[in-house]
Design an enzyme around this catalytic site. Structure first.
Site, PDB file in Angstrom:
ATOM      1  N   GLU A 204     -39.781 -15.996   1.843  1.00  0.00           N
ATOM      2  CA  GLU A 204     -39.630 -15.308   3.143  1.00  0.00           C
ATOM      3  C   GLU A 204     -40.419 -16.090   4.196  1.00  0.00           C
ATOM      4  O   GLU A 204     -41.565 -16.449   3.979  1.00  0.00           O
ATOM      5  CB  GLU A 204     -40.141 -13.848   3.004  1.00  0.00           C
ATOM      6  CG  GLU A 204     -40.407 -13.107   4.292  1.00  0.00           C
ATOM      7  CD  GLU A 204     -39.209 -12.998   5.225  1.00  0.00           C
ATOM      8  OE1 GLU A 204     -38.135 -12.575   4.775  1.00  0.00           O
ATOM      9  OE2 GLU A 204     -39.366 -13.360   6.418  1.00  0.00           O
ATOM     10  N   HIS A 445     -42.148  23.773  -5.988  1.00  0.00           N
ATOM     11  CA  HIS A 445     -43.109  23.085  -6.850  1.00  0.00           C
ATOM     12  C   HIS A 445     -42.552  22.974  -8.255  1.00  0.00           C
ATOM     13  O   HIS A 445     -41.933  23.927  -8.740  1.00  0.00           O
ATOM     14  CB  HIS A 445     -44.419  23.878  -6.889  1.00  0.00           C
ATOM     15  CG  HIS A 445     -45.443  23.278  -7.807  1.00  0.00           C
ATOM     16  ND1 HIS A 445     -46.153  22.146  -7.459  1.00  0.00           N
ATOM     17  CD2 HIS A 445     -45.857  23.621  -9.063  1.00  0.00           C
ATOM     18  CE1 HIS A 445     -46.978  21.836  -8.451  1.00  0.00           C
ATOM     19  NE2 HIS A 445     -46.823  22.708  -9.436  1.00  0.00           N
TER      20      HIS A 445
END
Ligand SMILES: Cc1cc2nc3c(=O)[nH]c(=O)nc-3n(C[C@H](O)[C@H](O)[C@H](O)COP(=O)(O)OP(=O)(O)OC[C@H]3O[C@@H](n4cnc5c(N)ncnc54)[C@H](O)[C@@H]3O)c2cc1C
Length: 472
Positions: A204, A445
């Site tokens: 990159e 949850h």
């Protein structure tokens, strides 16, 4: 003579087909033209869908590998590339033929061919069957998308040089693969090949992966990719490539100008995409493009030609399927005479790597650049029960807020499933929610969605699972 609006849409990607379908729903006469047999565009044929099918397989491979940490051993997987390719192609066929059927149900006139303007309201269509037709319309939407960007000096004639399209065709499992470009497409495809057994390296030019994404999110991904990939070379660029006996010899130059040579089995060039206006005959219209070739539009998707609209990748960043579809719907509503405009507060972006990265609204970099006052609240996934049950506590949920009224300005997530979770953030931003709204919303949850609620609680120094008293 019918008084229905006669609309043509050129390009049947997620922008074009969404526009065509809504136009038909609103009672217009719609012609949709695309080079392919069915609607789908880059997204369904050689983008989002095939890449996500393969990433799903990569996820399974990674999980079976990690299962040894939990007392389960599956042994070395045997990847049958032909069968995998066949399955991936079936996914594409199923979706593209499905959209084709939906076009028929809506009585959209789908033409397989290539369209080009002879004037603002007339198209010449070179059909797949070899015939040619001139058709005139009241309005035309250009949705021709984008094409793969290349670097002419690196464009060597070799089967071992892949682009995003040929990489998705799974020609082989390379022993080593160099990915040129650390953007999302390169990292997603690199992750696929890594899971299949290739030794993957990335080069990159800039100093970090995923330029444009929040560094707090990218840091988790970079850490994991450093473990999985062979090498990540930042601040470096490929200056030369040539095919040799068993691979491609690549010369890579770092920022000090030092060069190193290495031979890779295959190379994937993934450096971005450019507008697809070639052969469209825009010179026969009043449509204008900007310096980079993207079609200029206003917030109603109108071009400089009163009869022509443009949507999707062809009008520029962010080049994402859902942005294209939304713009398509706006263009059609404007054509139908509605008071519509493309003015989203948040366009979600998702990188489907492992972990996933997703964000929406303002990023911290943008806030700094635009000098917007903000505060950050974060919930580390190490404190999430659900993340720990998945053995994936390497994530974070980060929220940017207006310090005056705690209105949510931006949300970023890194962790498995981030791409699904971000939708709640988009809704929160669009609805002008503040942290109290998020804190007071009961989340199920044990789920990763609780990290959104708890990130809000952290801001007030009241998170159940993180002890971080509020600074006075
Ligand atoms: C590997 C890869 C992975 C991706 N993953 C994602 C993802 O996960 N999520 C996401 O949101 N985006 C993703 N994208 C980006 C996404 O594919 C694009 O943003 C999206 O397809 C753009 O849609 P569009 O409607 O503008 O045009 P396109 O999908 O590019 O479709 C344009 C169509 O126009 C046709 N066409 C062009 N010229 C003519 C002409 N003259 N006449 C007739 N037809 C013509 C083309 O054949 C094509 O079918 C990915 C892209 C790639 C390459």
């Amino acid at each position: 003579m019918s008084d229905k609006i006669n609309l043509a849409v050129i390009g049947a990607g997620p922008g074009g087909y969404a526009a065509a379908f809504l136009a038909a729903d609103l009672g217009m006469n719609v012609t949709l033209i695309d080079k392919e047999k069915n609607p789908g565009g880059v997204c369904l044929y050689r983008g989002c869908i095939p890449s996500k099918a393969l990433l799903h397989v990569a996820k399974i491979l990674n999980e079976t590998e990690e299962a040894k940490n939990w007392g389960i051993e599956f042994g070395k997987p045997n990847v049958n590339l032909d069968k995998l390719r066949e399955w991936k192609n079936k996914v594409v066929d199923k979706l593209t033929s499905g959209v084709g059927t939906v076009a028929k149900f809506r009585k959209v006139n789908f033409i397989q061919g290539t369209a080009s303007f002879t004037d603002s309201t007339t198209l010449v269509i070179n059909k797949k069957d070899g015939t040619k037709e001139d058709l005139s319309f009241d309005k035309i939407i250009i949705a021709t998308g984008s094409r793969i960007e290349t670097i002419p000096s690196l464009n060597i004639d070799s089967k071992r040089l892949l682009n995003s399209t040929t990489a998705l065709e799974l020609p082989a499992i390379p022993k080593s693969l160099l990915v040129i470009g650390g953007g999302y497409i390169g990292l997603e495809l690199g992750s696929v090949y890594q899971a299949f057994g290739s030794k993957v390296s990335v080069v990159e030019m800039l100093d970090g992966l995923l330029p444009g994404a929040d560094r707090d999110l990218v840091s988790h991904l970079s850490k994991r990719l450093k473990e999985k990939f062979e090498n990540i070379m930042l601040n470096s660029k490929v200056v030369e490539m040539k095919e040799v006996k068993d691979g491609i010899k690549v010369k890579i130059e770092d920022k000090e100008g030092k060069t190193a040579e290495n031979t890779y089995d295959y190379v994937l060039l993934s450096i971005g995409r450019k507008p697809d206006t070639s052969g469209l005959g825009l010179e026969n219209t009043k449509v204008k493009v900007n310096q980079r070739g993207w079609i200029k539009v206003n917030n109603q998707m109108k071009t400089d030609d009163p009869d022509i609209f443009a949507i999707g990748d062809i009008v520029g960043e962010p080049m994402l399927a859902h942005k294209a579809s939304h713009e398509g719907r706006v263009a059609v509503e404007v054509i139908a005479g509605h008071k519509s405009a493309f003015e989203p507060l948040a366009i979600p972006a998702v990188v489907f790597t492992d972990p996933e990265i997703a964000w929406a609204g303002l990023t911290e970099n943008q806030a700094k650049e635009k000098k917007i006052t903000y505060e950050v609240t974060k919930f580390p996934w190490a404190a999430s029960g659900r993340a720990v049950t998945l053995d994936r506590s390497d994530g974070v949920t980060k929220i940017l807020v207006n310090p005056e009224n705690q209105r949510i300005l931006g949300i970023g997530l890194c962790g498995p499933g981030a791409g699904e979770l971000i939708a709640e953030g988009v809704l929160a931003i669009e609805m002008g929610a503040n942290l109290t709204d998020l804190k007071l919303t009961i989340h199920p949850h044990p789920t990763l969605s609780e990290t959104m609620m708890e990130a809000a609680e952290v801001f007030f120094g009241q998170s159940t699972h993180v002890y971080r008293p509020k600074k006075n």
